[in-house]
Design an enzyme around this catalytic site. Structure first.
Site, PDB file in Angstrom:
ATOM      1  N   GLY A 128      36.503 130.588   1.116  1.00 21.35           N
ATOM      2  CA  GLY A 128      36.618 130.068  -0.304  1.00 21.35           C
ATOM      3  C   GLY A 128      35.368 129.278  -0.866  1.00 21.35           C
ATOM      4  N   SER A 129      35.627 128.443  -1.707  1.00 22.49           N
ATOM      5  CA  SER A 129      34.720 127.737  -2.273  1.00 22.49           C
ATOM      6  C   SER A 129      33.979 126.659  -1.333  1.00 22.49           C
ATOM      7  CB  SER A 129      34.959 127.293  -3.707  1.00 22.49           C
ATOM      8  OG  SER A 129      36.048 126.107  -3.363  1.00 22.49           O
TER       9      SER A 129
ATOM     10  N   LYS B 266      47.966 131.025   3.888  1.00 21.04           N
ATOM     11  CA  LYS B 266      48.115 130.827   2.451  1.00 21.04           C
ATOM     12  C   LYS B 266      47.148 131.577   1.761  1.00 21.04           C
ATOM     13  CE  LYS B 266      47.383 128.134  -1.318  1.00 21.04           C
ATOM     14  NZ  LYS B 266      46.856 128.950  -2.703  1.00 21.04           N
TER      15      LYS B 266
ATOM     16  N   ALA C 141      45.455 133.337  -1.857  1.00 19.54           N
ATOM     17  CA  ALA C 141      44.991 133.022  -3.294  1.00 19.54           C
ATOM     18  C   ALA C 141      46.204 133.320  -4.314  1.00 19.54           C
ATOM     19  CB  ALA C 141      43.757 133.889  -3.820  1.00 19.54           C
TER      20      ALA C 141
ATOM     21  N   GLU D  39      34.102 129.727   5.869  1.00 19.13           N
ATOM     22  CA  GLU D  39      33.180 130.692   5.345  1.00 19.13           C
ATOM     23  C   GLU D  39      33.241 130.230   3.856  1.00 19.13           C
ATOM     24  OE1 GLU D  39      31.759 133.106   3.032  1.00 19.13           O
ATOM     25  OE2 GLU D  39      33.256 134.649   3.542  1.00 19.13           O
ATOM     26  N   LEU D  40      32.031 129.765   3.435  1.00 16.54           N
ATOM     27  CA  LEU D  40      32.058 129.100   2.083  1.00 16.54           C
ATOM     28  C   LEU D  40      31.154 129.814   1.168  1.00 16.54           C
ATOM     29  CD1 LEU D  40      32.078 125.543   3.140  1.00 16.54           C
ATOM     30  CD2 LEU D  40      34.255 126.894   2.959  1.00 16.54           C
TER      31      LEU D  40
ATOM     32  N   TRP E  25      40.929 135.793  -2.948  1.00 22.02           N
ATOM     33  CA  TRP E  25      41.456 137.164  -3.585  1.00 22.02           C
ATOM     34  C   TRP E  25      40.379 138.244  -3.465  1.00 22.02           C
ATOM     35  CZ3 TRP E  25      37.756 137.995  -7.034  1.00 22.02           C
ATOM     36  CH2 TRP E  25      36.859 136.920  -7.456  1.00 22.02           C
ATOM     37  N   ASN E  26      39.164 137.784  -3.207  1.00 18.88           N
ATOM     38  CA  ASN E  26      38.266 139.286  -3.487  1.00 18.88           C
ATOM     39  C   ASN E  26      38.263 140.370  -2.699  1.00 18.88           C
ATOM     40  OD1 ASN E  26      37.127 137.341  -1.358  1.00 18.88           O
ATOM     41  ND2 ASN E  26      35.191 138.068  -1.826  1.00 18.88           N
TER      42      ASN E  26
ATOM     43  N   CYS F 106      30.803 137.421  -1.102  1.00 18.39           N
ATOM     44  CA  CYS F 106      30.038 136.225  -0.708  1.00 18.39           C
ATOM     45  C   CYS F 106      28.890 136.885  -0.028  1.00 18.39           C
ATOM     46  CB  CYS F 106      30.876 135.578   0.495  1.00 18.39           C
ATOM     47  SG  CYS F 106      32.429 134.713  -0.153  1.00 18.39           S
TER      48      CYS F 106
ATOM     49  N   GLU G 231      26.278 129.636  -6.469  1.00 23.52           N
ATOM     50  CA  GLU G 231      26.653 131.054  -6.348  1.00 23.52           C
ATOM     51  C   GLU G 231      27.064 131.651  -7.772  1.00 23.52           C
ATOM     52  OE1 GLU G 231      29.001 133.912  -3.407  1.00 23.52           O
ATOM     53  OE2 GLU G 231      29.829 131.849  -3.668  1.00 23.52           O
TER      54      GLU G 231
END
Length: 460
Positions: A209-210, A157, A159, A231-232, A133-134, A265, A362
């Site tokens: 995401g996470s 898909k 957030a 990309e985490l 969502w960021n 991130c 983080e």
């Protein structure tokens, strides 16, 4: 988690959306597979033209789309406008450069005993994108623009707290002229991602995401032997050496930590400052962080809006409280303000130790951790000791220091004397637990293409 637009300013639910039923999801998967079979045969010229049309429409709708972004996730309206502008640029970039990225690459036929040999790049089919969502438009766009230019079909898909942004993207590409079902938004819960990824009609996936989400998607993709790009996140180091312009470095340090309300991130999160300038840096940095205006993200005078979710603010507060309880020093901020909305103030901490959670994890909010170091080598040891390795930042006018930084920093990206950011022209991605694979540039487009080797023998 409900699929809904909830105002980060007030905490009120503004709009709810129905999740796809099993039958509706099956229908969308079938339509995506059918679209992939025909879309791969469209010309690169057609795809480029449709991308241009999407860019032109988005540019005309910048105000309404920016308002939608701000409403859903709370970033300042000014920042939302900048995000939309970046999406427009990305669409133009792939429309212009994509055809060149897709050209066949000739090989040395004589060396492989052939009349001709070359590599041709072909789409792999339906790609699932699981997005955060960021940066609700740009994160999805940096997948969608190269994927559609390559001839792939996209399933988004997004957030669950940015459904309007997700649905807008489907509408944007459809109205730009792309064939039906080439890009679809799936309003489903995260618990149904596995079902979609395991479906044989889906060829690959990309996730931003996470780390737990990345582990899950990577495990499923590995079990199904499907390509995935991850990309985490990151806890990027921001290293400041004595040779730099300290006023400029602190200006960018504030931006690096608080951009997007501190929810990016590639925000600088861990600041390593040479001891010769440590006191001066802290004085300037704390003053500039403290001068930021926290408030309504639609107000032109606001620098930092609310965090996107209530749970996100709780996480940030928990990290700070944990550090303070274990001996960290708070130089600024550090407390949840009273009143409605999910606001958290710009915060500066020192005396961070390995016993604290934020030392290893983080913090997704406007919280800066500052250390003083005796040398660049010490800064790099500390920076590289973290499990993440997404971006990194050095401020120095010394050529030897720059070369050492580029050689030894463990990150996917190294920025010197400028804020870490993303451009469609250059690759984006990390190492270690920040994930693998690359987005953007020609590399990002080719992540989801079959590099097919063609060998043609000499005439008999």
């Amino acid at each position: 988690m409900a699929i809904a637009t909830t105002s980060p300013v007030t905490g009120q639910v503004l709009r709810t959306f129905d999740e796809l039923t099993s039958e509706e999801l099956e229908d969308r998967l079938a339509r995506a597979a059918a679209a992939a079979a025909s879309y791969r045969l469209t010309s690169v010229e057609e795809r480029a033209r449709w991308l241009q049309h999407a860019a032109e429409r988005l540019e005309k709708e910048v105000e309404s789309v920016s308002r939608m972004i701000t409403e859903e996730m709370g970033k300042t309206f000014r920042a939302a406008e900048q995000e939309v502008a970046k999406c427009v640029h990305g669409l133009h970039f792939y429309a212009a450069e994509g055809p060149g990225f897709l050209r066949d690459l000739d090989g040395d036929a004589e060396r492989v005993q052939a009349k001709q040999t070359f590599v041709t790049y072909q789409p792999i089919g339906v790609v699932l994108a699981v997005m955060p969502w960021n940066l609700p438009l740009w994160q999805a766009m940096r997948f969608a623009a190269p994927a559609l230019m390559a001839g792939n079909v996209g399933l988004l898909k997004h957030a669950s707290n940015v459904p309007q942004c997700a649905l807008y993207l489907e509408e944007l590409f459809r109205d730009a002229g792309f064939p039906d079902d080439v890009f679809q938004t799936l309003l489903i819960s995260s618990g149904r991602v596995e079902q979609v990824l395991r479906d044989p009609r889906v060829a690959a996936a990309t996730l931003t995401g996470s780390e737990p989400a990345g582990r899950s998607v990577a495990s499923i993709a590995g079990d199904e032997i499907k390509k995935v790009v991850l990309e985490l996140g990151g806890s990027d180091p921001f290293i400041v050496m004595p040779s730099t312009d300290l006023d400029r470095a602190t200006d960018v340090a504030v931006k690096a930590r608080c951009l997007n309300n501190g929810q990016s991130c590639i925000n600088g999160k861990r600041f390593f400052v040479h001891q010769d300038i440590g006191e001066a840096f802290l004085e300037m940095f704390v003053a500039k962080m403290g001068a930021l205006t926290v408030g309504d993200p639609m107000d032109a005078g606001t620098d930092v809006g609310p965090l996107a979710t209530e749970s996100g603010r709780q996480d940030v507060a928990a990290y700070v409280d944990d550090a303070v309880n274990k001996g960290a020093t708070v130089l600024l901020g550090g407390r949840i303000p009273e009143g409605p909305g999910w606001y958290y103030p710009p915060t500066v901490l020192t005396d961070i130790t390995p016993e604290m959670r934020m030392y290893h994890e983080e913090v997704f909010g406007p919280v800066a951790q500052v250390w003083t170091v005796a040398s660049l080598e010490e800064a790099l040891r500390e920076a590289n000791g973290h499990p993440y390795g997404l971006g990194s930042n050095l401020w120095s006018e010394d050529e030897a220091e720059r070369e050492l930084f580029v050689r030894d920093v463990q990150s996917g990206m190294a920025f010197i004397n400028g804020n870490t950011t993303s451009y469609p022209e250059i690759p984006f991605g990390g190492v270690k637990r920040s994930g693998y694979g690359r987005e953007l540039s020609d590399l990002g487009m080719r992540e989801f293409m079959n590099a097919k080797t063609v060998w043609i023998g000499a005439d008999v």
